[in-house]
Design a protein around this motif. Sequence first.
Motif, PDB file in Angstrom:
ATOM      1  N   TRP A 244       0.529   7.280   3.103  1.00  0.00           N
ATOM      2  CA  TRP A 244      -0.663   8.203   2.343  1.00  0.00           C
ATOM      3  C   TRP A 244      -0.417   9.666   2.521  1.00  0.00           C
ATOM      4  O   TRP A 244      -0.688  10.363   1.677  1.00  0.00           O
ATOM      5  CB  TRP A 244      -2.149   7.806   3.060  1.00  0.00           C
TER       6      TRP A 244
ATOM      7  N   GLU B  72       0.740  -1.160   0.068  1.00  0.00           N
ATOM      8  CA  GLU B  72       0.055  -0.054  -0.080  1.00  0.00           C
ATOM      9  C   GLU B  72       0.935   1.162   0.054  1.00  0.00           C
ATOM     10  O   GLU B  72       0.505   2.476  -0.588  1.00  0.00           O
ATOM     11  CB  GLU B  72      -0.716  -0.159   1.301  1.00  0.00           C
TER      12      GLU B  72
ATOM     13  N   ARG C 156      -8.945  -3.142  12.181  1.00  0.00           N
ATOM     14  CA  ARG C 156      -9.012  -1.943  10.832  1.00  0.00           C
ATOM     15  C   ARG C 156      -9.666  -1.032  11.261  1.00  0.00           C
ATOM     16  O   ARG C 156     -11.047  -1.446  11.927  1.00  0.00           O
ATOM     17  CB  ARG C 156      -9.235  -2.641   9.634  1.00  0.00           C
ATOM     18  N   CYS C 157      -9.947   0.123  10.944  1.00  0.00           N
ATOM     19  CA  CYS C 157     -10.727   1.025  11.188  1.00  0.00           C
ATOM     20  C   CYS C 157     -12.000   0.786  10.157  1.00  0.00           C
ATOM     21  O   CYS C 157     -13.182   1.005  10.503  1.00  0.00           O
ATOM     22  CB  CYS C 157     -10.297   2.674  10.446  1.00  0.00           C
ATOM     23  N   THR C 158     -11.695   0.113   9.106  1.00  0.00           N
ATOM     24  CA  THR C 158     -12.616  -0.337   8.128  1.00  0.00           C
ATOM     25  C   THR C 158     -13.332  -1.857   8.666  1.00  0.00           C
ATOM     26  O   THR C 158     -14.043  -2.267   7.711  1.00  0.00           O
ATOM     27  CB  THR C 158     -12.092  -0.537   6.801  1.00  0.00           C
TER      28      THR C 158
ATOM     29  N   THR D 199      -5.052  10.122  12.873  1.00  0.00           N
ATOM     30  CA  THR D 199      -5.811   8.679  12.721  1.00  0.00           C
ATOM     31  C   THR D 199      -5.796   8.272  14.131  1.00  0.00           C
ATOM     32  O   THR D 199      -4.925   8.067  14.778  1.00  0.00           O
ATOM     33  CB  THR D 199      -5.139   7.831  11.562  1.00  0.00           C
TER      34      THR D 199
ATOM     35  N   SER E 282     -13.734  -3.357   4.310  1.00  0.00           N
ATOM     36  CA  SER E 282     -12.512  -3.197   4.335  1.00  0.00           C
ATOM     37  C   SER E 282     -11.345  -3.568   3.417  1.00  0.00           C
ATOM     38  O   SER E 282     -11.882  -3.893   2.127  1.00  0.00           O
ATOM     39  CB  SER E 282     -11.697  -3.978   5.633  1.00  0.00           C
ATOM     40  N   GLY E 283     -10.466  -2.928   3.041  1.00  0.00           N
ATOM     41  CA  GLY E 283      -9.130  -3.565   2.439  1.00  0.00           C
ATOM     42  C   GLY E 283      -9.454  -2.685   0.861  1.00  0.00           C
ATOM     43  O   GLY E 283      -9.297  -3.048  -0.097  1.00  0.00           O
ATOM     44  N   ALA E 284      -9.596  -1.141   1.248  1.00  0.00           N
ATOM     45  CA  ALA E 284      -9.524  -0.350  -0.090  1.00  0.00           C
ATOM     46  C   ALA E 284      -8.485  -0.133  -0.667  1.00  0.00           C
ATOM     47  O   ALA E 284      -7.369  -0.203  -0.164  1.00  0.00           O
ATOM     48  CB  ALA E 284     -10.183   0.976   0.487  1.00  0.00           C
TER      49      ALA E 284
ATOM     50  N   PHE F  48      -9.885   8.027   0.802  1.00  0.00           N
ATOM     51  CA  PHE F  48     -10.227   7.074   1.802  1.00  0.00           C
ATOM     52  C   PHE F  48     -10.813   8.010   3.109  1.00  0.00           C
ATOM     53  O   PHE F  48      -9.884   8.815   3.537  1.00  0.00           O
ATOM     54  CB  PHE F  48      -9.033   6.277   2.304  1.00  0.00           C
TER      55      PHE F  48
ATOM     56  N   VAL G  75      -0.274   4.431   6.902  1.00  0.00           N
ATOM     57  CA  VAL G  75      -1.228   5.681   6.853  1.00  0.00           C
ATOM     58  C   VAL G  75      -0.130   6.972   6.652  1.00  0.00           C
ATOM     59  O   VAL G  75      -0.258   7.902   6.287  1.00  0.00           O
ATOM     60  CB  VAL G  75      -2.096   5.775   8.078  1.00  0.00           C
TER      61      VAL G  75
ATOM     62  N   ASN H 241      -2.432   0.328  14.096  1.00  0.00           N
ATOM     63  CA  ASN H 241      -2.982  -0.924  13.246  1.00  0.00           C
ATOM     64  C   ASN H 241      -2.511  -0.812  11.810  1.00  0.00           C
ATOM     65  O   ASN H 241      -2.469  -1.720  11.301  1.00  0.00           O
ATOM     66  CB  ASN H 241      -4.570  -0.913  13.434  1.00  0.00           C
ATOM     67  N   PHE H 242      -2.272   0.459  11.320  1.00  0.00           N
ATOM     68  CA  PHE H 242      -1.514   0.527  10.039  1.00  0.00           C
ATOM     69  C   PHE H 242      -0.348   1.229  10.417  1.00  0.00           C
ATOM     70  O   PHE H 242      -0.237   2.657   9.933  1.00  0.00           O
ATOM     71  CB  PHE H 242      -2.594   1.152   8.984  1.00  0.00           C
TER      72      PHE H 242
HETATM   73  C1  UN1 Z   1      -7.239   1.654   8.826  1.00  0.00           C
HETATM   74  O1  UN1 Z   1      -7.577   0.763   9.012  1.00  0.00           O
HETATM   75  O2  UN1 Z   1      -6.449   2.695   9.621  1.00  0.00           O
HETATM   76  O3  UN1 Z   1      -9.212  -0.025   3.708  1.00  0.00           O
HETATM   77  C2  UN1 Z   1      -6.674   1.810   7.385  1.00  0.00           C
HETATM   78  C3  UN1 Z   1      -8.424  -0.656   4.049  1.00  0.00           C
HETATM   79  C4  UN1 Z   1      -7.027  -0.486   4.312  1.00  0.00           C
HETATM   80  C5  UN1 Z   1      -6.710   0.705   5.208  1.00  0.00           C
HETATM   81  C6  UN1 Z   1      -7.176   0.893   6.433  1.00  0.00           C
HETATM   82  N1  UN1 Z   1      -6.577  -0.150   2.889  1.00  0.00           N
HETATM   83  O4  UN1 Z   1      -8.988  -1.509   5.078  1.00  0.00           O
END
Ligand code: UN1
Length: 509
Positions: A168, A114, A296-298, A240, A457-459, A465, A165, A160-161
Amino acid sequence: MAPTVLSVRDDALAVLERLGVPDTVFSEDGMPARSPIDGGVVAGLRETTRAEAEAAVGRAAEAFLAWRRVPGPRRGELVRLLGEELRAAKDDLGRLVTLEAGKILSEGLGEVQEMIDICDFAVGLSRQLHGLTIATERPDHRMMEVWHPLGICGVITAFNFPVAVWSWNAALALVCGDPVIWKPSEKTPLTALAVQALAGRALARFGADAPAGLLQVLIGGRALGERLVEDERVALVSATGSTAMGRQVAPRLAQRFARTILELGGNNAAIVAPSADLDLALRAIAFSAMGTAGQRCTTLRRLFVHESVYDVLVPRLKAAYGTVRIGDPRDPATLVGPLIDTAAADGMARALDEARAIGGTVHGGERLRDIRGEAAAYVRPALAEMPEQAGPMRRETFAPILYVTRYRTLEEAVAAQNAVAAGLSSSIFTRDLGEAETFLSAAGSDCGIANVNIGPSGAEIGGAFGGEKETGGGREAGSDAWKAYMRRATNTINYGRTLPLAQGVSFDL
Ligand code: UN1
């Protein structure tokens, strides 16, 4: 598969050495850097002092004056070199992410990929920092906008990342002409120091027009992040973390009119409609809900299943939860590694107790102490069947808990999915075009990310984002997220000999 023999500490120290992290970062009685794999200390680290943090901002302010004058495509060259260093170090840095954050190797490598992807994106962007030319109402005039570098960019990241992050933000900030000061989570300082070492190599190859102080790291606790938030010279803070953290920092940044990019909590949902491909949905749900041990945030945290497919899908999910392989994330057979620390496991246990108290039926969720003892926080992911969306289902618990309820109408499901404070990511599983489009429409999901037939998740990095409501509204990575790192100037140029005023105003002397 043979068991991993190297001790966690030796493994991490060897990787740090290969990545070129200098011995000067260590201090025996300094801040402990731990690995969640065994809960043990890898090394003590020298903390950045107040005076050093102050000096770092001063150096970044100096760096800005020089870097903003380096042409965008040349700035892109630095990011291209950074991408090369990351490609060369991918295996080691990915392993260090695994060692320090506990995610499985494939995800550790994915995180570094990533970073590489955003570097590639930013290199292209460095030649495309376009403004508009705008029709003007005045004769012999031209109106246009230009994008200029903004200033120092403070980046506060979560465990977590621990590296993606930063990238990015840093890859875009660098091509946009901004120096970066990074305050990583105190739970993951080693990966930050490793990235700093790799960035140092890219800077050395780039040459003299990269000023000192372009990329800096502050190692330590919360006070250092607050330092960036308070400092008038820091033009943009990209943070974040939890919504609670965002509530603390946002008003302070607003007070001094600083720019912000906030990536806060998520409480992401998926809807499984009657026409869904259940095999596909099952795999997507398993990855989104249990992957990265639910950190993950997602991460998928809420599942709304149509009553017509509930009794087919949910038993299959229960089976997957019962058999998913949990253990040392360095073992390629493992799918779920440890939680970051025992406090996270305690938080998970409390949320599950609350779920049971309001009538939830919990499958899994137990602490697995036999894997690596008391200090490490391995858990079985939990599936919590809930009579309705209530209690802990309405908030984010940073652990692998998937709350499940039944629904009857899509309208009801969308309303339930939107009825929480966070607004990061969402998805629907359906083969019905009308349902898919309704979900994506203005009256559908209220999240920053809305997907069809993939999990939340997993974008990829190409899209912007971020999310709405208590997620904070920030956007990072792809699309036009770069604009947050620049200031826009609107220029009107009169190439005529008269002075026509806008709106037909006359002001004749
Ligand atoms: C996060 O959890 O802080 O979309 C970022 C996703 C990852 C990024 C998550 N590409 O799950």
